[in-house]
Scaffold this active site. Structure first.
Site, PDB file in Angstrom:
ATOM      1  N   TRP A  73       0.654  -1.236   0.031  1.00 52.40           N
ATOM      2  CA  TRP A  73      -0.112   0.120  -0.106  1.00 52.40           C
ATOM      3  C   TRP A  73       0.833   1.358  -0.046  1.00 52.40           C
ATOM      4  O   TRP A  73       1.695   1.334   0.934  1.00 52.40           O
ATOM      5  CB  TRP A  73      -0.822  -0.133   1.326  1.00 52.40           C
TER       6      TRP A  73
ATOM      7  N   GLY B  89       5.433  -0.784   7.016  1.00 53.94           N
ATOM      8  CA  GLY B  89       5.927   0.241   7.983  1.00 53.94           C
ATOM      9  C   GLY B  89       6.360   1.071   7.236  1.00 53.94           C
ATOM     10  O   GLY B  89       6.406   1.273   5.955  1.00 53.94           O
TER      11      GLY B  89
ATOM     12  N   LYS C  17     -19.411   6.240   6.746  1.00 52.15           N
ATOM     13  CA  LYS C  17     -19.586   4.759   6.051  1.00 52.15           C
ATOM     14  C   LYS C  17     -20.158   5.165   4.527  1.00 52.15           C
ATOM     15  O   LYS C  17     -19.429   4.708   3.661  1.00 52.15           O
ATOM     16  CB  LYS C  17     -20.901   4.026   6.617  1.00 52.15           C
TER      17      LYS C  17
ATOM     18  N   GLU D  26     -16.861   6.888   2.694  1.00 50.76           N
ATOM     19  CA  GLU D  26     -15.845   5.784   2.319  1.00 50.76           C
ATOM     20  C   GLU D  26     -16.192   4.981   1.221  1.00 50.76           C
ATOM     21  O   GLU D  26     -15.110   4.217   0.496  1.00 50.76           O
ATOM     22  CB  GLU D  26     -15.072   5.062   3.635  1.00 50.76           C
TER      23      GLU D  26
ATOM     24  N   HIS E 252     -26.806  27.441  12.168  1.00 51.49           N
ATOM     25  CA  HIS E 252     -25.508  28.136  12.144  1.00 51.49           C
ATOM     26  C   HIS E 252     -24.364  27.800  11.096  1.00 51.49           C
ATOM     27  O   HIS E 252     -23.474  28.290  11.168  1.00 51.49           O
ATOM     28  CB  HIS E 252     -24.580  27.704  13.557  1.00 51.49           C
TER      29      HIS E 252
HETATM   30  C1  F6R Z   1     -14.015   3.129   8.896  1.00 55.85           C
HETATM   31  C2  F6R Z   1     -12.752   2.419   9.363  1.00 55.85           C
HETATM   32  C3  F6R Z   1     -11.694   3.222  10.105  1.00 55.85           C
HETATM   33  C4  F6R Z   1     -11.174   2.623  11.511  1.00 55.85           C
HETATM   34  C5  F6R Z   1      -9.957   3.413  11.749  1.00 55.85           C
HETATM   35  C6  F6R Z   1      -9.354   2.822  13.096  1.00 55.85           C
HETATM   36  O1  F6R Z   1     -15.048   2.431   8.537  1.00 55.85           O
HETATM   37  O2  F6R Z   1     -12.757   1.205   9.574  1.00 55.85           O
HETATM   38  O3  F6R Z   1     -11.928   4.804  10.244  1.00 55.85           O
HETATM   39  O4  F6R Z   1     -12.090   2.816  12.031  1.00 55.85           O
HETATM   40  O5  F6R Z   1      -8.829   3.015  10.832  1.00 55.85           O
HETATM   41  O6  F6R Z   1      -8.790   1.483  12.914  1.00 55.85           O
HETATM   42  P1  F6R Z   1      -8.815   0.717  14.444  1.00 55.85           P
HETATM   43  O7  F6R Z   1     -10.245   0.584  14.783  1.00 55.85           O
HETATM   44  O8  F6R Z   1      -8.539  -0.516  13.713  1.00 55.85           O
HETATM   45  O9  F6R Z   1      -8.096   1.202  15.180  1.00 55.85           O
END
Ligand code: F6R
Length: 617
Positions: free
Chosen positions: A73, A102, A494, A497, A513
């Site tokens: 990624w 990382g 939701k 995304e 406001h």
């Molecule tokens: C949205 C979503 C992200 C995670 C965020 C934190 O649907 O999944 O916003 O909530 O990246 O991830 P965690 O919960 O694994 O720390």
């Protein structure tokens, strides 16, 4: 985010590496690659899907007993084949390949030094420095294990790596700091040993359930006949081998079209599992959160919640609950903000981190920062046992949602909420703010949650119908009030995304406001309308929207008696579920974004640019 698989066996590991990468696809990636040892060191990489990598590997006929593989990624450098892992270093009769999750923060300084030594760089990645660094040691006589052990001491930042060397054809060396890496111990069909590395257990279930979680700074050498681990101080270490409770079925799609759909419909079961120990009891005990919980929760005077994204929204709901039921002040902070700002640490603060993955880099760093400020009472609510957050917190509560594969979090969120409600009750009890009668009433309501959620899921056909009208829109507003305001925020997150519709959430009282200026005929306004103390105020806010021509899509408790009319679309849910209502009201919003995404033809489970576990900053 990036995924790693490594294998040292006596059979062809290419199918294992590729299947492992497939299981990691859900984490999000944009290119993939593998390197194998079978006399030669062969490398195959592809931009795009693991299926593209498989096609190339088939064409190249790679077949080898040792190898490493990766899904990337992009962080440093664009999405190109040159930037895809594994990265390679060669010269003086040695060849090295490395995969890495990382970020290496000091990569520029290392790159300068390695260039001065004559190394030529072929990618824009931070990872390539690791390949050359390991190569430079191997050339000077180190074994691969020795080379990696000395190299990792020079790396700053977060990493999980796996490395192979042509000179050691049956060995893979791995190391981790800040990013997860685990060891898998297996036996092949003829009873001979084989060992694996992976960034996530799901990649290894195809070959073994027996895993050891590596600790911060560990370096491990795996061979078919065994493995050796040293810790951050370079001392021999042993890590317990545990049988993973993750079942291969749990990560299969089964009858569903998408993981998100599966996970939405798994919520009644996930909540029942999470509340199992609670629902059977007649009274709640602090020990649900760990052996020291009575003492720690008893001395807690205020609470700081740290989380990101959907988990942050769960924290916002908890603030309303804890302040109203347990009467303790709560602040909720986005982890990536908190970790970099000056804040005032108050004594007797309980620091709560909330995370599905337990590996989110910002949340981990925020927890470390909170501890540095002297706040050592820590609790994590997390879906992954043995995750870094769990290991770094004194108290813990596991959401037993099972693996969540869809990038958009659904069942992890509702199980976080259920867990936070249990915490609210325990805090209220420990602080003398919950009498036995109220405790009994609330436990009874919690017991009813899975059934209530099944009932809510029946609204799917009506939501699907709305989704057709939503699909052509490019903007949407979400409104809620009180404890349902974070639910509106979650609904907007939701939708944006997975459908890429721009969506914003407002506390409905804020409309006039500013945001009311956005409302016209083309603006759909989604409203979370529970029959709570604020319902009359909310009804006035709906009038404000209608008066400007905005079209309302209202998810209303049945007992609110909001009637449908021109421009006012209503889906009636259940009767008001009292304080547990947010856990139910988020479900139709999840269904809405799922069906809008289907109607728009976007990639529901792997939305563009997003990763499941955000293990880098
Ligand atoms: C949205 C979503 C992200 C995670 C965020 C934190 O649907 O999944 O916003 O909530 O990246 O991830 P965690 O919960 O694994 O720390």
């Amino acid at each position: 985010m990036c995924g790693i698989v490594g294998a040292a066996a006596r059979r062809n590991v290419v199918p294992i590496l590729i299947e492992g990468l497939r299981k990691l696809e859900y984490r999000g990636y944009d290119s993939a690659g593998l390197a194998t040892l079978n006399g030669n060191l062969d490398r195959v990489r592809a931009v795009g899907r693991v299926a593209d990598l498989q096609t190339r590997a088939d064409q190249a006929r790679v077949d080898a007993p040792t190898g490493i593989a990766h899904t990337r990624w992009a962080t440093h450098g664009g999405v190109t084949e040159d930037n895809a892992h594994p990265h390679f270093s060669a010269g003086a009769g040695h060849e090295i390949c490395v995969v890495h999750n990382g970020i290496i923060e000091n990569h520029e300084a290392l790159r300068r030094r390695l260039r001065e030594q004559g190394y030529v760089f072929h990618s824009d990645t931070d990872t390539e420095v690791i390949a050359h660094l390991v190569h430079s040691r191997v050339v000077s006589g180190d074994t691969l294990f020795e080379a990696v052990r000395s190299c990792v001491r020079e790396l700053q930042g977060a990493y999980a790596i796996a490395v192979i060397s042509k000179a050691e054809p049956d060995t893979v060396v791995g190391s981790r700091r800040g990013s997860p890496l685990l060891l898998g111990v297996g036996v092949d069909g003829s009873g001979k040993g084989e060992n694996f590395l992976a960034s996530d257990t799901s990649a290894l279930l195809q070959v073994t359930k027996y895993v050891a979680y590596l600790e911060e700074g560990d370096v491990v050498e795996i061979r078919p006949d065994g493995y050796t681990i040293v810790d951050a101080d370079d001392a021999p270490a042993s890590r317990p081998i545990v049988e993973s409770q993750l079942s291969a079925d749990a990560i299969e799609l089964g009858q569903y079209s998408h993981y998100m759909q599966k996970e939405i419909f798994e919520q009644p079961g996930a909540i029942a599992n999470t509340l199992e120990m609670v629902a059977g009891a007649s009274a709640l005990s602090p020990e649900l959160f760990g052996a020291d919980a009575a003492e720690i929760l008893g001395r807690t005077r205020q609470i700081l919640i740290l989380a990101c994204g959907t988990s942050f929204h769960a924290g916002l709901v908890a603030k309303y609950w804890i302040e109203s039921i347990a009467k303790l002040p709560v602040s909720v902070e986005i982890a990536s903000e908190y970790r970099y700002r000056d804040s005032v640490a108050l004594p007797d603060t309980l620091v709560i981190t909330i995370s599905q993955s337990g590996e989110t880099a910002d949340t981990l760093a925020a927890l470390q920062y909170a501890k540095q400020l002297g706040q050592s009472d820590t609790l994590t609510i997390c879906n992954v046992p043995e995750s870094a957050l769990i290991r770094q917190s004194k108290l813990r509560f596991l959401t037993r949602a099972g693996p969540e594969i869809g990038v958009a979090s659904t069942k992890a969120f509702t199980t976080q909420l259920a867990s936070l409600f249990v915490l609210t009750m325990v805090l209220a009890k420990v602080h003398g703010r919950l009498d036995a009668k109220r405790e009994h009433e609330l436990i009874t309501q919690m017991r009813h949650l899975p059934a209530a959620m099944n009932h809510i899921l029946e609204c799917e056909p009506a939501v699907r119908h709305w989704a057709q009208r939503f699909a052509p829109k490019e903007h949407a507003l979400f409104l809620g009030r009180g404890v349902h305001y974070p639910i509106a925020m979650e609904g907007a997150l939701k939708l944006k995304e997975i459908s890429y519709i721009h969506a914003e959430a407002y506390a409905a009282g804020e409309l006039k406001h500013g945001p009311l200026a956005l409302v016209d005929r083309s603006m759909p306004v989604v409203v979370v309308a529970p029959n709570d103390a604020l319902i009359e105020k909310l009804k006035s806010n709906l009038q404000e929207v209608r008066a400007r021509g905005g079209e309302l899509y209202v998810f209303a408790d049945r007992d609110t008696h909001i009637d449908p009319s021109d421009g006012v679309n209503i889906i009636n849910l259940h009767d008001h579920a009292g304080p547990l209502s947010p856990i139910l009201h988020v479900v139709p919003l999840q269904l809405l974004s799922y069906h809008v995404s289907l109607a728009r033809g976007t990639d529901v489970d792997k939305p563009r640019n997003l990763a499941k576990s955000v293990t880098v900053e």
